[in-house]
Design an enzyme around this catalytic site. Sequence first.
Site, PDB file in Angstrom:
ATOM      1  N   ASP A  33      31.504 -26.294 -26.657  1.00 50.55           N
ATOM      2  CA  ASP A  33      31.497 -26.587 -25.223  1.00 50.55           C
ATOM      3  C   ASP A  33      32.543 -25.699 -24.548  1.00 50.55           C
ATOM      4  O   ASP A  33      33.631 -25.493 -25.101  1.00 50.55           O
ATOM      5  CB  ASP A  33      31.820 -28.060 -24.977  1.00 50.55           C
ATOM      6  CG  ASP A  33      31.411 -28.545 -23.596  1.00 50.55           C
ATOM      7  OD1 ASP A  33      31.934 -27.998 -22.597  1.00 50.55           O
ATOM      8  OD2 ASP A  33      30.590 -29.471 -23.514  1.00 50.55           O
ATOM      9  N   TYR A 143      16.720 -26.292 -11.023  1.00 53.19           N
ATOM     10  CA  TYR A 143      17.192 -26.972 -12.236  1.00 53.19           C
ATOM     11  C   TYR A 143      16.021 -27.344 -13.134  1.00 53.19           C
ATOM     12  O   TYR A 143      16.003 -27.035 -14.338  1.00 53.19           O
ATOM     13  CB  TYR A 143      17.993 -28.229 -11.889  1.00 53.19           C
ATOM     14  CG  TYR A 143      18.028 -29.208 -13.034  1.00 53.19           C
ATOM     15  CD1 TYR A 143      18.779 -28.930 -14.174  1.00 53.19           C
ATOM     16  CD2 TYR A 143      17.272 -30.385 -13.013  1.00 53.19           C
ATOM     17  CE1 TYR A 143      18.787 -29.800 -15.253  1.00 53.19           C
ATOM     18  CE2 TYR A 143      17.268 -31.255 -14.080  1.00 53.19           C
ATOM     19  CZ  TYR A 143      18.025 -30.958 -15.194  1.00 53.19           C
ATOM     20  OH  TYR A 143      18.001 -31.821 -16.273  1.00 53.19           O
TER      21      TYR A 143
END
Length: 341
Positions: A33, A143
């Site tokens: 991450d 998105y």
Amino acid sequence: MVRKVLITGGAGYIGSTVASALLDAGIVPVVLDDLSSGRAEFVEGRVFYRGDIADPELVDRIFAEHPDLDATVHCAARIVVPESVSRPLFYYRENVGKTVGLLESLQRNGCTRVVFSSSASIYRPTPTGRVDESCPVEASSPYARTKQMMEQVLQDWTRGDGAEQTRVIALRYFNPIGADPQLRTGLQNLHPTHALGKLIEAHANGTPFTITGVAWETRDGSGIRDYIHVQDVAEAHVAALVRFDEVTGPGAGERYRVVNIGTGNGTTVRELVTAFEQAVGATLDVREAEPRPGDVLGCYSDVTAARELLGWTPRRTIAQGVEDALAWRSRWAARAAAATG
């Protein structure tokens, strides 16, 4: 048997909950991450690499240091619909371009099992709102289009030259709510953009809650959603990993599978407001407005495939989702206040 899994975006809301569920199931998560929206607190005590999913040297290092990785769960993505409308190129680069880079690294390192975090937002609206995996897709925001595009990329990947061992399960989430019931992780943002987050914010601050869009073709005019507890979503990932070879192996006949992850029940935004008011024992100041950019009528899931393929069914109610979300916000707000001192 899956024993260790790379999870991208494992410091985010859903990814961190998936990582906790993996640990609970005896599977070791290795988290990648960049912490652009994830939280360092969510990976404390876990195997963690900070960096970009499209960094080939970093991904190679992860596999060199963990040659026993059995699969990848790809949760890393930008997810705010209005932001995607205003910054489409950013979303296509982050969600599509970087994922292609990640897949190249996975292929180079021989990782042939991938569980992809997809979205029910890609479905074309149906007259009833109910959708199964065979329903047409027609994403309506940048998105959602990034998720639709990536599903196509992944499907094509499983069909390419030298991809005989490559297999993918795409989990189309509906609307996750709540937090890890043990309160290890939850929404990292005290000002989320989804309906339940806005309800909690309105209740906490004594401000109005606005229903965006009240002329949809639903039973009360507000949008319809399938609100599923985030812990149920996380457990669906565990089920997909446990049954991965059974679902996508030679005997299954398909190397690419799509599975809806929802409750099977449609709840309108007005109904969610009522459930929330009952949970907190208070009445909110509810107002109405036009839909936001990218908003759609919504949909809810047919979960037959999840039950038959993964042996998974949701176990938690909307009320539990609201209770866990409230408990997490209280804990997270106290932590944030202590940090600012």
